[in-house]
Design an enzyme around this catalytic site. Structure first.
Site, PDB file in Angstrom:
ATOM      1  N   GLY A 176       8.909  -4.753  -9.878  1.00  0.00           N
ATOM      2  CA  GLY A 176       8.363  -4.165 -11.109  1.00  0.00           C
ATOM      3  C   GLY A 176       6.841  -4.241 -11.144  1.00  0.00           C
ATOM      4  CG  ASP A 233       0.858   8.531  -6.114  1.00  0.00           C
ATOM      5  OD1 ASP A 233      -0.010   7.699  -6.431  1.00  0.00           O
ATOM      6  OD2 ASP A 233       0.889   9.117  -5.014  1.00  0.00           O
TER       7      ASP A 233
HETATM    8  P1  ATP Z   1       3.375   3.999  -2.777  1.00  0.00           P
HETATM    9  O1  ATP Z   1       2.104   3.638  -2.072  1.00  0.00           O
HETATM   10  O2  ATP Z   1       4.563   4.098  -1.881  1.00  0.00           O
HETATM   11  O3  ATP Z   1       3.226   5.151  -3.711  1.00  0.00           O
HETATM   12  P2  ATP Z   1       2.828   1.629  -4.197  1.00  0.00           P
HETATM   13  O4  ATP Z   1       2.752   0.574  -3.138  1.00  0.00           O
HETATM   14  O5  ATP Z   1       1.550   2.147  -4.735  1.00  0.00           O
HETATM   15  O6  ATP Z   1       3.764   2.788  -3.753  1.00  0.00           O
HETATM   16  P3  ATP Z   1       4.776  -0.021  -5.499  1.00  0.00           P
HETATM   17  O7  ATP Z   1       4.213  -1.234  -6.115  1.00  0.00           O
HETATM   18  O8  ATP Z   1       5.501  -0.175  -4.210  1.00  0.00           O
HETATM   19  O9  ATP Z   1       3.635   1.070  -5.445  1.00  0.00           O
HETATM   20  O10 ATP Z   1       5.790   0.684  -6.512  1.00  0.00           O
HETATM   21  C1  ATP Z   1       5.376   1.221  -7.742  1.00  0.00           C
HETATM   22  C2  ATP Z   1       6.480   1.072  -8.730  1.00  0.00           C
HETATM   23  O11 ATP Z   1       7.639   1.761  -8.254  1.00  0.00           O
HETATM   24  C3  ATP Z   1       6.925  -0.366  -8.949  1.00  0.00           C
HETATM   25  O12 ATP Z   1       6.131  -0.996  -9.924  1.00  0.00           O
HETATM   26  C4  ATP Z   1       8.357  -0.163  -9.391  1.00  0.00           C
HETATM   27  O13 ATP Z   1       8.390   0.189 -10.745  1.00  0.00           O
HETATM   28  C5  ATP Z   1       8.807   1.051  -8.572  1.00  0.00           C
HETATM   29  N1  ATP Z   1       9.467   0.653  -7.314  1.00  0.00           N
HETATM   30  C6  ATP Z   1       8.938   0.638  -6.082  1.00  0.00           C
HETATM   31  N2  ATP Z   1       9.848   0.220  -5.160  1.00  0.00           N
HETATM   32  C7  ATP Z   1      10.985  -0.013  -5.844  1.00  0.00           C
HETATM   33  C8  ATP Z   1      12.307  -0.451  -5.483  1.00  0.00           C
HETATM   34  N3  ATP Z   1      12.629  -0.727  -4.217  1.00  0.00           N
HETATM   35  N4  ATP Z   1      13.223  -0.577  -6.463  1.00  0.00           N
HETATM   36  C9  ATP Z   1      12.928  -0.286  -7.744  1.00  0.00           C
HETATM   37  N5  ATP Z   1      11.709   0.131  -8.150  1.00  0.00           N
HETATM   38  C10 ATP Z   1      10.751   0.268  -7.222  1.00  0.00           C
END
Ligand code: ATP
Length: 307
Positions: free
Chosen positions: A225, A254
């Site tokens: 989260g 995003d």
């Molecule tokens: P990306 O670079 O792939 O766009 P990111 O690394 O910027 O992603 P993350 O922190 O991985 O962002 O994910 C953003 C949000 O997406 C998390 O805060 C969560 O709400 C949701 N999320 C990501 N992965 C999962 C997962 N495996 N299960 C449920 N929710 C997820």
């Protein structure tokens, strides 16, 4: 001039148009340097952080406008058409020629990042002033991003700044110009120099970022989260998400930011933690299908209680 009560997202193509398209292949593992391996599927999708965020907000029902620059060619035309298909206002998108000089010499400007600059920002000012939210990333030059954030703050437009792709020496003014500074673990790590592996780590780095002058900070944590901190109550709040079977997490960040922008524009009095909880749930939908924009849900496919 159409009135905008929603999200204004700035996006800039750093090179030429083809870089806006993601070329994706699924493979059993990453190839080693110099190695060729078989991929199972190949597909092309639209990308760019600003574009993804804008499209997600639009699919949730926000009126969105994109400010950016693409090439004057087949790719640029398709790129703009994709925005139109998603209901994004594109009058502030400009197309420029790639200059070809001499034989086989393609001159794409010294520092193509400078292509989106003060002139485009001035032209977008009227649209920006009627928006409720501005979302900025670092895909345009940091100077242009910062100018846009300042312009928004001056007009009482809420700002979401997503420091991605992250740069280690981010100018101190970016923090002050951010109503919401939203980054993922690796961006938070790069900006603070502290490793982020746990919720507690995220709280610690979030506090450091908050102390640099942001109104609030969100550190996203993939399946864990996110953590929310606000200057009015700097105690880090962990906002967990639901457990889902994740297929492809590309672009989840995003989707989260696009959803956050939607909630700010439509429910400005909703507590930030509740917005983050809902944005978690929307991003969780996006990880259950392959692709980036192709995995972003539409309002009609989501539970009514999210609206
Ligand atoms: P990306 O670079 O792939 O766009 P990111 O690394 O910027 O992603 P993350 O922190 O991985 O962002 O994910 C953003 C949000 O997406 C998390 O805060 C969560 O709400 C949701 N999320 C990501 N992965 C999962 C997962 N495996 N299960 C449920 N929710 C997820």
């Amino acid at each position: 001039m159409q009135e905008f009560k929603a999200v204004l997202s700035f996006f800039f193509c750093p090179k030429i148009c083809s870089s806006l398209f993601l070329h994706i292949s699924q493979a059993p593992r990453l190839p080693k340097a110099g190695e060729t391996i078989h991929g199972q599927k190949f597909f092309i999708g639209f990308g760019g952080k600003g574009a993804n965020q804008c499209v997600q907000a639009a699919r949730l029902g926000a009126k969105t406008a994109m400010v950016g620059k693409v090439g004057k060619d087949f790719f640029g035309n398709n790129y703009i058409q994709n925005f139109k298909d998603n209901g994004v206002y594109t009058a502030s998108m400009t197309q420029s020629m790639i200059v070809i000089a001499g034989e086989n010499a393609i001159v794409i400007v010294a520092g193509a990042n400078l292509l989106l600059g003060d002139e485009e920002l001035q032209r977008a000012q009227a649209t920006l002033e009627t928006a409720k939210v501005l979302v900025c990333q670092l895909e345009i030059s940091p100077h242009a991003s910062l100018q846009a954030l300042w312009m928004a703050q001056k007009s009482n437009v809420k700002t979401i700044f997503n420091p991605a792709p992250a740069i280690p020496d981010l100018h101190a003014d970016f923090y002050k110009a951010s109503d919401i500074f939203c980054c993922n673990e690796s961006e938070a790590e790069l900006l603070t120099g502290c490793p982020v592996a746990t919720v507690e780590d995220a709280g610690r780095v979030g506090l450091e970022l908050l102390n640099r002058g942001c109104v609030s900070v969100i550190v996203t944590l993939g399946p864990q989260g996110c953590v929310v901190l606000q200057s009015t109550d700097p105690t880090p709040k962990h906002i967990p998400t639901t457990k889902v079977t994740s297929v492809d997490t590309t672009g989840a960040g995003d989707s989260f930011i696009g959803a956050l922008a939607f909630y700010i524009s439509h429910y400005p009095t909703m507590p930030l933690e509740e917005m983050a909880r809902r944005a978690n749930l929307i991003a969780a939908v996006s990880v259950q299908t392959t692709g980036t924009q192709t995995s972003y849900p539409f309002k009609k496919d989501l539970p009514a209680e999210l609206f």
